[in-house]
Motif scaffolding. Structure first.
Motif, PDB file in Angstrom:
ATOM      1  N   ASP A 858      42.448  47.203  41.349  1.00 52.02           N
ATOM      2  CA  ASP A 858      42.282  45.824  41.792  1.00 52.02           C
ATOM      3  C   ASP A 858      41.100  45.782  42.747  1.00 52.02           C
ATOM      4  OD1 ASP A 858      42.727  43.346  43.565  1.00 52.02           O
ATOM      5  OD2 ASP A 858      44.244  43.094  42.003  1.00 52.02           O
ATOM      6  N   PRO A 859      40.157  44.857  42.537  1.00 48.75           N
ATOM      7  CA  PRO A 859      38.974  44.817  43.415  1.00 48.75           C
ATOM      8  C   PRO A 859      39.307  44.516  44.868  1.00 48.75           C
ATOM      9  CG  PRO A 859      38.577  43.577  41.395  1.00 48.75           C
ATOM     10  CD  PRO A 859      40.040  43.912  41.421  1.00 48.75           C
ATOM     11  N   THR A 860      40.436  43.840  45.131  1.00 51.81           N
ATOM     12  CA  THR A 860      40.770  43.472  46.514  1.00 51.81           C
ATOM     13  C   THR A 860      41.475  44.593  47.266  1.00 51.81           C
ATOM     14  OG1 THR A 860      42.895  42.518  45.858  1.00 51.81           O
ATOM     15  CG2 THR A 860      40.984  41.060  45.820  1.00 51.81           C
ATOM     16  N   TRP A 861      41.793  45.722  46.610  1.00 54.71           N
ATOM     17  CA  TRP A 861      42.533  46.793  47.278  1.00 54.71           C
ATOM     18  C   TRP A 861      41.736  47.372  48.441  1.00 54.71           C
ATOM     19  CZ3 TRP A 861      41.211  52.055  47.448  1.00 54.71           C
ATOM     20  CH2 TRP A 861      42.174  52.885  48.026  1.00 54.71           C
ATOM     21  N   ARG A 862      40.435  47.557  48.232  1.00 57.90           N
ATOM     22  CA  ARG A 862      39.607  48.126  49.294  1.00 57.90           C
ATOM     23  C   ARG A 862      39.500  47.194  50.495  1.00 57.90           C
ATOM     24  NH1 ARG A 862      35.759  52.177  48.328  1.00 57.90           N
ATOM     25  NH2 ARG A 862      36.035  53.218  46.334  1.00 57.90           N
ATOM     26  N   TRP A 863      39.684  45.906  50.254  1.00 59.79           N
ATOM     27  CA  TRP A 863      39.475  44.910  51.302  1.00 59.79           C
ATOM     28  C   TRP A 863      40.503  45.059  52.419  1.00 59.79           C
ATOM     29  CZ3 TRP A 863      39.055  38.973  49.938  1.00 59.79           C
ATOM     30  CH2 TRP A 863      38.490  38.298  51.023  1.00 59.79           C
ATOM     31  N   TRP A 864      41.769  45.133  52.034  1.00 58.44           N
ATOM     32  CA  TRP A 864      42.831  45.063  53.028  1.00 58.44           C
ATOM     33  C   TRP A 864      43.553  46.392  53.244  1.00 58.44           C
ATOM     34  CZ3 TRP A 864      41.434  40.738  54.885  1.00 58.44           C
ATOM     35  CH2 TRP A 864      41.155  39.624  54.097  1.00 58.44           C
ATOM     36  N   LYS A 865      43.112  47.487  52.625  1.00 59.24           N
ATOM     37  CA  LYS A 865      43.889  48.721  52.680  1.00 59.24           C
ATOM     38  C   LYS A 865      44.039  49.263  54.108  1.00 59.24           C
ATOM     39  CE  LYS A 865      39.859  51.597  51.430  1.00 59.24           C
ATOM     40  NZ  LYS A 865      39.749  52.403  52.665  1.00 59.24           N
ATOM     41  N   ASN A 866      43.090  48.974  54.987  1.00 62.15           N
ATOM     42  CA  ASN A 866      43.180  49.467  56.357  1.00 62.15           C
ATOM     43  C   ASN A 866      43.881  48.500  57.302  1.00 62.15           C
ATOM     44  OD1 ASN A 866      41.737  51.792  55.623  1.00 62.15           O
ATOM     45  ND2 ASN A 866      39.769  50.777  56.003  1.00 62.15           N
ATOM     46  N   TYR A 894      44.194  35.781  48.885  1.00 60.39           N
ATOM     47  CA  TYR A 894      42.962  36.135  48.178  1.00 60.39           C
ATOM     48  C   TYR A 894      43.308  37.227  47.176  1.00 60.39           C
ATOM     49  CZ  TYR A 894      41.157  33.521  52.084  1.00 60.39           C
ATOM     50  OH  TYR A 894      40.938  32.528  52.996  1.00 60.39           O
ATOM     51  N   VAL A 895      43.702  36.787  45.990  1.00 58.33           N
ATOM     52  CA  VAL A 895      44.252  37.709  45.000  1.00 58.33           C
ATOM     53  C   VAL A 895      43.587  37.458  43.656  1.00 58.33           C
ATOM     54  CG1 VAL A 895      46.474  37.926  46.145  1.00 58.33           C
ATOM     55  CG2 VAL A 895      46.133  36.092  44.482  1.00 58.33           C
ATOM     56  N   LYS A 896      43.714  38.451  42.803  1.00 57.16           N
ATOM     57  CA  LYS A 896      43.267  38.326  41.420  1.00 57.16           C
ATOM     58  C   LYS A 896      44.495  38.098  40.548  1.00 57.16           C
ATOM     59  CE  LYS A 896      40.100  40.364  38.078  1.00 57.16           C
ATOM     60  NZ  LYS A 896      39.189  41.495  37.764  1.00 57.16           N
ATOM     61  N   ILE A 897      44.408  37.075  39.687  1.00 58.61           N
ATOM     62  CA  ILE A 897      45.537  36.681  38.858  1.00 58.61           C
ATOM     63  C   ILE A 897      45.362  37.302  37.471  1.00 58.61           C
ATOM     64  CG2 ILE A 897      46.873  34.763  37.952  1.00 58.61           C
ATOM     65  CD1 ILE A 897      46.863  34.937  40.983  1.00 58.61           C
TER      66      ILE A 897
END
Length: 1291
Positions: A858-866, A894-897
Motif C-alpha cells: 500500500d503506498p500509504t504504509w510508509r506515510w504513517w508507519k512511524n 487518507y486511504v487507498k480504496i
C-alpha cells in the motif's frame, strides 16, 4: 397526430417535476486568492510555502523529518458552490450546509500520450469539500456567504483532468455534475495581466458570428487534448480556445502572417483570412489558413517536453501546397499524428506529421514511421516532425492508379493491334485516415480519366509492406481496397443494401466526401451523399434511409456505439453502430416539441432564434456548442386570466375580459404544463383536458402570481381544479439564448454556451409521435394505448464483478483535516494543510513504483508507519480542542480504496489480460397482464425478447450467453460471459499498445425503440457498447520481493552476513552465498500481491564498485558476454546457475530462463568480468553494485504483460584475483615476519639496549650537572670582584 403535443407535455412533466432547482458550480481559485475571481489553470509549479505552515503542527501525525515527507502545495483550489434558478443561492448554500450537505469531489487524471517517463495508469482521487466562510459584510447572521473548497491536485505527465461533484446524500438533493479542468499551456503572465500566447483576445463576437454561418467539427486527439480549438469564422483569423470543453472559452485572433502565396505550383482562386482547419493535440495546436500550415507548442512543464513552449506560431511545410488537414484521433507508440493533403504541384501526395515522435535516423527500422523521408531531409520543428518532401523519388498514389489503369487497358486490348494513345489521369486525395493498429493509411482518392466521369477509390498505404530499396526508393506499398460505385444503389425498403455487385442502381451519382473509422468496433465509414459502412474495408453496406439530397458536411463518432452526421443544410442525423436505422434529429417534429417545452420551462440555453456552431461527443454524450445573449427581466405584478387550448393545442394566455396578453403587458412567450391523471397502472388517462367534449376550448379560471427574478426563474404559479383530475401549471419568463448556438440580441452582447444535446429526449418523443396511439375504454373510462416497439419493459444488470479489476481505476479517498473552530469552518491554514496532505499522498503514489516491494502492499504504509502508534494520543489532544495549529489530521482519512462496488452498471471500459473472464447477468422482463391490455403477442412476449453480444475481434475475445426462462415472473435471465482466448500475439509493458476492441450488448430491435425514465430524463436502453482493451492492463507491476529473498537466502545458506554500513533500503548479500531472488506480481488497483510463478530471464546489465554512483550500463555485447556462455569473450561470466544438476533452460541467445521455484544464483566473477579483481579501498573486502534486469518477455506464456524490472543489488565480500591474493599474502607475510623479528629483537636485546640507553642518559645528566655547577661558581666570583673595585662615595 392531433394531440401529440399535449401527450408530450404530460410525458415531459415527469422530468420537469424531477428537475432540481439548484446545481453544482465549480471554479478555480488561486492559492493565495481564496474567494476571489475565477482563475485560469496554467501554473504548473508546486507551492513551497506549505512547510512553514506545517511546522506549527508539533503534536500531529505529520512528521516533517521523515525522509519520505514531501509536503508541498498545488497552485489552485477548487471552489464549490451552488447556482439556482428560482432561489437565492447564498441562502440555499447556508441551509444545505446546516442540514449536512457536503460536496464530494472526484478528480480523474487522464494518462499521457507519451509513456516514456510514466507508465499508463488510471487514477482518481476523492476529496470531501471543506466549508469555508467568505469575507464580506454580514448584518445579523453569523454566516452570510460561504462555499466549499478542495485542493485542485495535479500530477506529472497528466494535463487532462475530469472533476465529478456529487452530494454526500444529506440535506439538499443536488444531482451530480461533471466538469473538465485542464491545464492551459497557452497562457502567459504579462505586466498587464494574464494574456493568451496564441494572439490577441477578441472581446466582441457580433462581427464574426452569424445566424447563417455553417457549423463545423471540433478536431482533437480523443480524450487527450487539454485545450480544444474551433475555427471557421468567415474572413477572420479567429479561433475559439477552451480548456474546459467549451464550458467557457476565449476568442483569439491568432498571430500568423497570412501571406498570399498563390502560384502556378499552388493555384488559389480566392484568398481568405479564415482558419479553415484547426486540430488540437495533447501539447500542440495546428491551423491551416489557405495553403499554409502553422503549429504552436504549449508550455507544459508537467509533460517534460524536449523543447519549451512556443512564443510564436511556427509555419511548417513551407514548400508544400496543402489543401487540407486531417486529424488522427488516436495516438500510437507514444506519438500523435496529423495528416496534410497536398494540392497543386503536390496533388496526390500526403504528409504524415508526428508530434513528440521518435527521432528518425539510420538506426531506426521502418516500423518506427521513419520511412517517409531520409534523416537529413527531415525538418524538425521542436516536438513536431514533418517530412520536407514525402514523394521525392517515390511512387505516389496517382502514379499507382495510372499504372493500374494502364494495365487494365492493356489487358482489354491485348488481342487487338491498336496503337494506344498515352493515358491521361488526374487524381486528388480527398481524405486520409490512419488506422494505427494496422499501421495503415487509408486514402479516399478521386480519379478522373480524360473525357470521362470521376471515379472514387479507396486506397491503402500499408507501411508494413513498404520496403526501403535505397536511399530514395520505396517499394510498392499502395494497394486498392475498394472501387466505390459511380451511382447510388436503389433502396430495398429494408433500410440497407448489401453491395455485392448484384444490386440495382439509381441515376444519382454517388459522391463521397470523407472517411471515418472506429477502432473499437472496427467499422469503417465512407460518407458524402451516402453512408457506406464496412467491417473489413472491402465489403460494404449502404444505409439507404439516409437521403442523398443533403450531403454530409462532417461526421462525428462517439467511439461507444453511436455516430452523428451534420449535412450541408445543417440537418443532424443519428444512428447506432451496427444498425441500419438512421434518424433525423434536427429538424424534426420531436426536436420542435422538445424545443417548445424548453421555452416553456424558461431554459436559458434555448431561444427561438438560434443556430449551433458545433457538435461533438465527450464522456457525457453528444454536446452542442451555442451562443447566448442577455435578455430582459420579467416584470412583476398580479394577473388573472384564462387558459385557452386550441384544436392544435397551441397554448395562449388571455385576460378574463378576452383581451390578449401582449408582450408589453407581460413578456411571456412560453408555458410549461404539469398534470397528473389517475388511472390503471401503465396507462395515462386523458380526462376532460382533451376529451371529445372539451377538445376545442377549455377555460378554467386561473390564479396567476408573479414570482419575479432573473430570466429563467418562475414567473407565475397556477393551480386549479379540472373535474376529478388535478391540473397544475408553471409559467416561466424565457430568455433568448445562443446555442456553440448563436443568437444575436440586437445590442452586440452575447456568449457561446455548451449544452447537452437532447438525444434521448428526441428519440423518446419520436417514439410517441411516429407510433399511433389507440383509444380504449375500461370501466367506463377512456384511455389511450400506445404501440410498444420495445419488446421488454424492464432491463437490469446483475451479478456484476467488482469494477476495479477490469476498469483498472486506482482510487484514493481523503477528507479535510478537522479544525478546532467551534463553527467548523476552515481557514487559510487548515486549507493549506489539506493541500500538503493531498500533495504528499500523490507523491507517495508516484514514488511507489520503486523496484523494491514494501512489506505492506500500500503506498500509504510508509506515510504513517512511524506515527501510527501515537494515533490515540493525537485523537485525545484533538478531542480536547488543543491540537497545535488548530488542526487535527486523522491518519485513517487518507486511504487507498480497493473494493469499489459496481452499482449494477456496466463499466465505461474493460481491460482483459490473457484468459481473463468478465461475466454478468442481464434480467429482462415483459409487461404484466394489467399493463399489456389489448397488446399483440409480438408486443409483449418472451419469445420476442432476445439478447445478443457483438464482438469486434472474435479471434481474441469470445462470448457465451445462457438463457434462463423465469416464466412466473415474465422474465428471462441471461448469463453473459466475455473471455479472452489467449491468442493475442503481443506482449507489452503494462498499459501500452493495447488492442482496441469492444463488446456491444444488444436486445433485438431495441437500439432506438426502448427507453426508461431516470431522475435526469429519459435514457435509451437495450443497447450498450463497452470498449474492451486486450493486452497487459495498466496497474500491474513486477517487484523485487526483498523480504522473502532475505529470509530464503538466509535459510538456505544457514547464515546472513550484512554490510558493515547498513542501508535498510538496499540490503547486502554475501558473495560466497547462493543468491535466491524472488519477485512479486503486485496489482496496484485491487491490492493483490503474490509471488511471480512464471518464467523469466535475469540479466546483469550494469554495475560498478564501491557505490551506486559508479554503476555503468553495459553494452549489448558486454551483456551477452557477462550473462551467457555464447559471448565472444571467454571467462567473462559474472554469475551462473546454482543448480548445475538440471539441464539449463535458455533462450536462443543463451540467456538463462528461471521460474519461481528454480532461482538460485552463484556469483563467480570470472577473469574477464568487470567484478573480477576489484581493488579494496580499506581493510575490508571489496563490494559491488549490480544493475539487474528481469523480464518475462517471450518466455512466459501465462500473461500478455512484459514485466520488465530493473533493480540494484549490493554484493559484498568479493574474492580477490589469485595474483592479487598472492601479492597481498606475500605482503602480509612480510609484514608479519618483520613484526615477529622486531618482537624477538625487542625481547632479547631490549634489556641490554635499555640499560645502555639508561647509562648514556645518566652520563649526560652528570655532565650537565657539572657544567651547571661551574657556571654558578664563576658567576658568584665575578660579582664579588666587581663589588671590591668600586670607590666609596663621599658623605
Amino acid at each position: 397526430m392531433q394531440h401529440s403535443f399535449a401527450l408530450l407535455v404530460l410525458l415531459h412533466m415527469q422530468v420537469c417535476l424531477l428537475l432540481k432547482d439548484c446545481e453544482w458550480k465549480v471554479v478555480l481559485n488561486d492559492f493565495d486568492n481564496l474567494g476571489g475571481d475565477q482563475a485560469v489553470f496554467f501554473r504548473q509549479r508546486p507551492v513551497t510555502s506549505i512547510a512553514s505552515v506545517l511546522q506549527n503542527l508539533t503534536d500531529s501525525a505529520i512528521d516533517l523529518n521523515d525522509k519520505n515527507s514531501h509536503y508541498l502545495g498545488f497552485p489552485y483550489y477548487l471552489k464549490i458552490s451552488l447556482t439556482c434558478i428560482t432561489q437565492d443561492a447564498a441562502k440555499v448554500i447556508r441551509n444545505a450546509h446546516l442540514t449536512g450537505l457536503r460536496p464530494i469531489v472526484t478528480i480523474t487524471f487522464e494518462a499521457p500520450v507519451n509513456t516514456e517517463h510514466q507508465k499508463p495508469e488510471q487514477l482518481q482521487i476523492e476529496m470531501k469539500g471543506a466549508p469555508y466562510r467568505l469575507q464580506g459584510p454580514c448584518a445579523s447572521e453569523e454566516v452570510c456567504r460561504m462555499c466549499w473548497y478542495t485542493p485542485m491536485p495535479m500530477k506529472n505527465w497528466s494535463v487532462v483532468m475530469e472533476v465529478l461533484v456529487e452530494s454526500n446524500g444529506l440535506g439538499l438533493e443536488v444531482d451530480s455534475k461533471r466538469f473538465f479542468m485542464n491545464i492551459n499551456g497557452y497562457m502567459k503572465e504579462t505586466e498587464t495581466g494574464l494574456q493568451s500566447s496564441l494572439g490577441e483576445k477578441v472581446t466582441s463576437l457580433v462581427e464574426m458570428m452569424s445566424l447563417y454561418s455553417p457549423s463545423r467539427p471540433i478536431w482533437s486527439t480523443f480524450n487527450q487534448a487539454p485545450v480544444l480549438i474551433l475555427g471557421g469564422f468567415e474572413a477572420y483569423k479567429i479561433i475559439l480556445v477552451s480548456d474546459s470543453e467549451f464550458a467557457d472559452f476565449t476568442a483569439v485572433e491568432v498571430g500568423i502572417d497570412s501571406c498570399w502565396i498563390g502560384s502556378l505550383n499552388c493555384p488559389l482562386n480566392i484568398f481568405s483570412s479564415t482558419i479553415v482547419d484547426a486540430i488540437a493535440t495533447e501539447s500542440v495546436l495546428f491551423l491551416r489558413q489557405n495553403q499554409l500550415v502553422y503549429y504552436f507548442t504549449g508550455n507544459y512543464s508537467v509533460l517534460s517536453l524536449r523543447v519549451p513552449g512556443s512564443g510564436l506560431w511556427t509555419r511548417v511545410l513551407n514548400n508544400i501546397c496543402v489543401s487540407q488537414l486531417n486529424p488522427v484521433h488516436f495516438p500510437h507508440n507514444g506519438s500523435e499524428y496529423v495528416i496534410a493533403l497536398g494540392a497543386g504541384l503536390q496533388e496526390g501526395e500526403f504528409f504524415l506529421g508526428t508530434i513528440r515522435g521518435m527521432t528518425c535516423g539510420p538506426d531506426h527500422s521502418p516500423q518506427e514511421w521513419c520511412w517517409f523521408t531520409p534523416a537529413e531531409d527531415l525538418t524538425l520543428y521542436g516536438v513536431v516532425q514533418f517530412p520536407e518532401s514525402h514523394a521525392r523519388g517515390r511512387k505516389t498514389v496517382c502514379e499507382h492508379l495510372k499504372k493500374m489503369f494502364r494495365k487494365s487497358r492493356l489487358e482489354r486490348f491485348c488481342c487487338l493491334s491498336l496503337s494506344l494513345s498515352p493515358l491521361s489521369v488526374s487524381c486528388t486525395i480527398l481524405w486520409a485516415v490512419y488506422i494505427t493498429e494496422e499501421e495503415m493509411i487509408v486514402l479516399l482518392v478521386k480519379g478522373k480519366k480524360k473525357n470521362s466521369e470521376s471515379d472514387y477509390y479507396l486506397m491503402a498505404y500499408d507501411q508494413g509492406r513498404a520496403v526501403v530499396l535505397d536511399r530514395y526508393k520505396l517499394g510498392a506499398a499502395f494497394r486498392m481496397l475498394y472501387s466505390i460505385p459511380r451511382f447510388i444503389p436503389k433502396d430495398t425498403d429494408k433500410g440497407f443494401v448489401m453491395l455485392l455487385g448484384l444490386e440495382e442502381y439509381t441515376d444519382s451519382p454517388l459522391i463521397p466526401r470523407g472517411l471515418s473509422y472506429n477502432p473499437f468496433s472496427t467499422i469503417f465509414y465512407i460518407w458524402g451523399n451516402v453512408i457506406l459502412q464496412s467491417y473489413d474495408l472491402v465489403n460494404y453496406i449502404h444505409l439507404s434511409d439516409f437521403p442523398q439530397q443533403s450531403p454530409i458536411s462532417y461526421f462525428i463518432l462517439s467511439y461507444v456505439g453511436e455516430f452523428v452526421c451534420v449535412t450541408d443544410s445543417e440537418e443532424i442525423w443519428f444512428s447506432v453502430e451496427g444498425s441500419s436505422v438512421i434518424i433525423r434529429l434536427y429538424p424534426s417534429e420531436a426536436w420542435d416539441t422538445y424545443f417548445r417545452l424548453q421555452l416553456m420551462r424558461g431554459s436559458k440555453d434555448f431561444s427561438v432564434n438560434e443556430t449551433f456552431v458545433s457538435l461533438f461527443f465527450n464522456k457525457e454524450g453528444l454536446q452542442q456548442v451555442s451562443p447566448v445573449s442577455r435578455s430582459h427581466r420579467c416584470r412583476g405584478g398580479w394577473r388573472r386570466g384564462w387558459l385557452m387550448v386550441s384544436r392544435s393545442l397551441n397554448l395562449a394566455l388571455v385576460y378574463s375580459a378576452g383581451k390578449p396578453l401582449t408582450a408589453a403587458d407581460w413578456p411571456l412567450d412560453s408555458l410549461a404544463v404539469s398534470a397528473q391523471f389517475p388511472g390503471p397502472s401503465g396507462h395515462r388517462r386523458i380526462g376532460p383536458l382533451i376529451s371529445r367534449h372539451h377538445r376545442d376550448r377549455v377555460s378554467p379560471r386561473l390564479h396567476l402570481k408573479h414570482v419575479g427574478g432573473e430570466c429563467g426563474a418562475p414567473a407565475l404559479g397556477i393551480e386549479t381544479g379540472l373535474h376529478a383530475s388535478t391540473f397544475r401549471a408553471l409559467f416561466f419568463c424565457s430568455c433568448l439564448s445562443f446555442q456553440l448556438v448563436y443568437i444575436p440580441d440586437g445590442q452586440g452582447e452575447g456568449k457561446l454556451i455548451k449544452r447537452n444535446f437532447p438525444l434521448h429526449y428526441i428519440l423518446s418523443y419520436r417514439h410517441l409521435i411516429v407510433h399511433q396511439y389507440h383509444l380504449m375504454y375500461l370501466q367506463d373510462a377512456q384511455y389511450i394505448r400506445f404501440f410498444h416497439p420495445c419488446s421488454f419493459s424492464v432491463m437490469r444488470l446483475e451479478d456484476l464483478p467488482a469494477p476495479q479489476r477490469f476498469t483498472r481505476m486506482e482510487h484514493y479517498s481523503t477528507e479535510p483535516p478537522d479544525v478546532m473552530d467551534k463553527t467548523g469552518f476552515h481557514n487559510n491554514v487548515s486549507l493549506a494543510v489539506y493541500q500538503g496532505l493531498i500533495f504528499q499522498l500523490l507523491w507517495l503514489h508516484a514514488d511507489y513504483s520503486r523496484p523494491y516491494a514494501d512489506p505492506v502492499h500500500d503506498p500509504t504504509w510508509r506515510w504513517w508507519k512511524n506515527r501510527k502508534q501515537y494515533a490515540e494520543y493525537f485523537f485525545y489532544v484533538a478531542s480536547n480542542g488543543n491540537s497545535s495549529g488548530g488542526v487535527y489530521v486523522n491518519m485513517e482519512s487518507y486511504v487507498k480504496i480497493y473494493d469499489l462496488q459496481p452499482n449494477n452498471q456496466l463499466p465505461s471500459k474493460i481491460y482483459l489480460d490473457k484468459n481473463n473472464v468478465y461475466s454478468f447477468s442481464v434480467f429482462l422482463s415483459v409487461r404484466s397482464a394489467a399493463e399489456s391490455m389489448g397488446e399483440m403477442p409480438e408486443e409483449n412476449s418472451l419469445d420476442f425478447v432476445w439478447l445478443t453480444v457483438v464482438l469486434a475481434h472474435p479471434k481474441f475475445v469470445v462470448s457465451h450467453l445462457h438463457r434462463h426462462y423465469l416464466i412466473g415472473r415474465g422474465s428471462v435471465l441471461y448469463t453473459v460471459t466475455v473471455s479472452d482466448t489467449g491468442r493475442y500475439p503481443k506482449q507489452e509493458l503494462s498499459g501500452t499498445n493495447l488492442l482496441k476492441s469492444s463488446m456491444a450488448l444488444k436486445v433485438i430491435n431495441a437500439a432506438t425503440n426502448c427507453y426508461h425514465y431516470t431522475a435526469s430524463g429519459p435514457k435509451l436502453q437495450g443497447y450498450a457498447m463497452v470498449p474492451v482493451f486486450i493486452g497487459c492492463p495498466p496497474g500491474k507491476r513486477l517487484a523485487f520481493d526483498i523480504t522473502r529473498t532475505l529470509k530464503h537466502t538466509t535459510k538456505q545458506n544457514k547464515r546472513y552476513f550484512d554490510c558493515i554500513h547498513k542501508n535498510p533500503d538496499l540490503p547486502c548479500f554475501f558473495f560466497n552465498d547462493v543468491f535466491y531472488p524472488f519477485f512479486l506480481i503486485q496489482d496496484m488497483v485491487t491490492g493483490d500481491s503474490g509471488p511471480f510463478l512464471g518464467s523469466y530471464m535475469l540479466r546483469i546489465i550494469g554495475g560498478g564498485p564501491y557505490s551506486e554512483s559508479r554503476i555503468r550500463v553495459y553494452s549489448p555485447s558486454e551483456i551477452l558476454d557477462y550473462n551467457t556462455a555464447n559471448g565472444s569473450t571467454p571467462l567473462s561470466l559474472i554469475w551462473m546457475r546454482a543448480n548445475r544438476t538440471k539441464p539449463a533452460l535458455t533462450d536462443p541467445e543463451g540467456f538463462n530462463i528461471f521460474s519461481g521455484t528454480d532461482c538460485g544464483i552463484k556469483w563467480v566473477c570470472e577473469q574477464n568480468s568487470p567484478c573480477y579483481d576489484v581493488v579494496p579501498l580499506d581493510l575490508t573486502a571489496p563490494d559491488y553494485f549490480f544493475l539487474v534486469e528481469v523480464s518475462n518477455r517471450a518466455v512466459d506464456k501465462s500473461t500478455y504483460c512484459d514485466y520488465d524490472l530493473e533493480f540494484v543489488i549490493h554484493i559484498h565480500g568479493l574474492r580477490l584475483s589469485p595474483s592479487r591474493a598472492i601479492t597481498f599474502m606475500k605482503l602480509s607475510m612480510a609484514i608479519l615476519t618483520g613484526t615477529v623479528v622486531l618482537y624477538v629483537l625487542h625481547q632479547v636485546l631490549g634489556p641490554k639496549i635499555w640499560a645502555g640507553f639508561t647509562r648514556l642518559i645518566q652520563r649526560f645528566e652528570e655532565a650537565l650537572a657539572v657544567r651547571t655547577e661551574s657556571s654558578i661558581t664563576f658567576t658568584s666570583y665575578s660579582s664579588q670582584s666587581q663589588g671590591s673595585s668600586h670607590p666609596t662615595p663621599p658623605l
